[in-house]
Design a protein around this motif. Structure first.
Motif, PDB file in Angstrom:
ATOM      1  N   ASP A 279      13.752  51.392 -12.195  1.00 28.86           N
ATOM      2  CA  ASP A 279      13.165  50.787 -13.375  1.00 28.86           C
ATOM      3  C   ASP A 279      12.906  49.308 -13.116  1.00 28.86           C
ATOM      4  O   ASP A 279      13.831  48.559 -12.789  1.00 28.86           O
ATOM      5  N   LEU A 280      11.669  48.898 -13.257  1.00 31.04           N
ATOM      6  CA  LEU A 280      11.320  47.485 -13.113  1.00 31.04           C
ATOM      7  C   LEU A 280      11.734  46.735 -14.372  1.00 31.04           C
ATOM      8  O   LEU A 280      11.411  47.144 -15.477  1.00 31.04           O
ATOM      9  N   ARG A 281      12.454  45.648 -14.206  1.00 33.07           N
ATOM     10  CA  ARG A 281      12.850  44.815 -15.339  1.00 33.07           C
ATOM     11  C   ARG A 281      11.858  43.679 -15.558  1.00 33.07           C
ATOM     12  O   ARG A 281      11.658  43.240 -16.672  1.00 33.07           O
ATOM     13  N   ALA A 282      11.278  43.179 -14.464  1.00 31.81           N
ATOM     14  CA  ALA A 282      10.264  42.127 -14.546  1.00 31.81           C
ATOM     15  C   ALA A 282       9.411  42.205 -13.292  1.00 31.81           C
ATOM     16  O   ALA A 282       9.866  42.691 -12.252  1.00 31.81           O
ATOM     17  N   LEU A 283       8.181  41.728 -13.419  1.00 37.90           N
ATOM     18  CA  LEU A 283       7.247  41.787 -12.302  1.00 37.90           C
ATOM     19  C   LEU A 283       6.272  40.621 -12.423  1.00 37.90           C
ATOM     20  O   LEU A 283       5.858  40.257 -13.512  1.00 37.90           O
ATOM     21  N   SER A 284       5.928  40.069 -11.283  1.00 36.56           N
ATOM     22  CA  SER A 284       4.930  39.008 -11.213  1.00 36.56           C
ATOM     23  C   SER A 284       4.200  39.157  -9.894  1.00 36.56           C
ATOM     24  O   SER A 284       4.793  39.577  -8.895  1.00 36.56           O
ATOM     25  N   ILE A 285       2.916  38.829  -9.887  1.00 34.79           N
ATOM     26  CA  ILE A 285       2.187  38.841  -8.617  1.00 34.79           C
ATOM     27  C   ILE A 285       1.351  37.574  -8.514  1.00 34.79           C
ATOM     28  O   ILE A 285       0.765  37.118  -9.496  1.00 34.79           O
ATOM     29  N   ALA A 286       1.371  37.005  -7.332  1.00 34.43           N
ATOM     30  CA  ALA A 286       0.534  35.851  -7.009  1.00 34.43           C
ATOM     31  C   ALA A 286      -0.246  36.231  -5.763  1.00 34.43           C
ATOM     32  O   ALA A 286       0.300  36.876  -4.860  1.00 34.43           O
ATOM     33  N   ASP A 287      -1.513  35.867  -5.715  1.00 34.90           N
ATOM     34  CA  ASP A 287      -2.296  36.300  -4.566  1.00 34.90           C
ATOM     35  C   ASP A 287      -3.023  35.157  -3.888  1.00 34.90           C
ATOM     36  O   ASP A 287      -3.208  34.090  -4.456  1.00 34.90           O
ATOM     37  N   THR A 288      -3.370  35.436  -2.639  1.00 31.36           N
ATOM     38  CA  THR A 288      -4.244  34.569  -1.860  1.00 31.36           C
ATOM     39  C   THR A 288      -5.392  35.457  -1.391  1.00 31.36           C
ATOM     40  O   THR A 288      -5.501  36.612  -1.793  1.00 31.36           O
ATOM     41  N   THR A 289      -6.201  34.971  -0.501  1.00 28.19           N
ATOM     42  CA  THR A 289      -7.332  35.761  -0.025  1.00 28.19           C
ATOM     43  C   THR A 289      -6.898  37.025   0.691  1.00 28.19           C
ATOM     44  O   THR A 289      -7.457  38.099   0.483  1.00 28.19           O
ATOM     45  N   ASP A 290      -5.875  36.943   1.530  1.00 27.76           N
ATOM     46  CA  ASP A 290      -5.503  38.070   2.384  1.00 27.76           C
ATOM     47  C   ASP A 290      -4.295  38.863   1.911  1.00 27.76           C
ATOM     48  O   ASP A 290      -4.143  40.020   2.271  1.00 27.76           O
ATOM     49  N   PHE A 291      -3.407  38.254   1.148  1.00 25.26           N
ATOM     50  CA  PHE A 291      -2.208  38.967   0.720  1.00 25.26           C
ATOM     51  C   PHE A 291      -1.717  38.410  -0.612  1.00 25.26           C
ATOM     52  O   PHE A 291      -2.147  37.358  -1.060  1.00 25.26           O
TER      53      PHE A 291
END
Length: 139
Positions: A30-42
């Motif tokens: 179970d995910l309690r929190a999630l965040s994503i940050a991106d750049t061009t390749d990853f």
């Protein structure tokens, strides 16, 4: 409260985040929190789960590059200006915030929850605790 956050390095291609979240779902995590940050390749997918060490190992076995990071998980009053006051307190104590993200806890309808990666996470936790902020006890 200092907790472990999983940071997964994710290739910037269609379906990659879905693949990772499917691994978690297939293992009843179970995910309690999630965040994503991106750049061009990853991108960097940051997740909070109950047993981060075990989940990190599971992801590694599934060929996902992961790292565990100490972060502070803090409750804030759910009202305008609460985040600003907390950030000013950290700044006044020469603590830089590298990043933060917020989520809602199921058990606290009157609190917002913030995950903070600081230049000195232990010092940030100490300063916040001394000034009446509470950590998140249950994730």
């Amino acid at each position: 409260m200092i907790i472990k956050q999983i940071s997964a390095f994710v290739e910037n291609r269609p379906g990659r985040i879905a693949e990772i979240t499917k691994i978690l779902a297939d293992n009843d995590i179970d995910l309690r929190a999630l965040s994503i940050a991106d750049t061009t390749d990853f991108g960097i997918l940051r997740i909070i789960v109950k047993e981060p060490e075990e989940v990190a190992e599971l992801l590694k076995k599934s060929r996902v590059t992961v790292a565990l990071t100490d972060v502070a998980a803090i409750k804030l009053p759910d009202r305008p200006g609460a985040l600003s006051l907390m950030l000013e307190l950290l700044a006044d104590n020469c603590i830089s915030v590298e990043y933060l993200y917020a989520f809602v806890a199921r058990t606290e309808s009157d609190s917002a929850c913030v995950v903070i990666r600081a230049s000195d996470t232990a010092k940030a936790e100490k300063v916040l605790t001394e000034n009446g902020y509470r950590g998140i006890e249950e994730l």
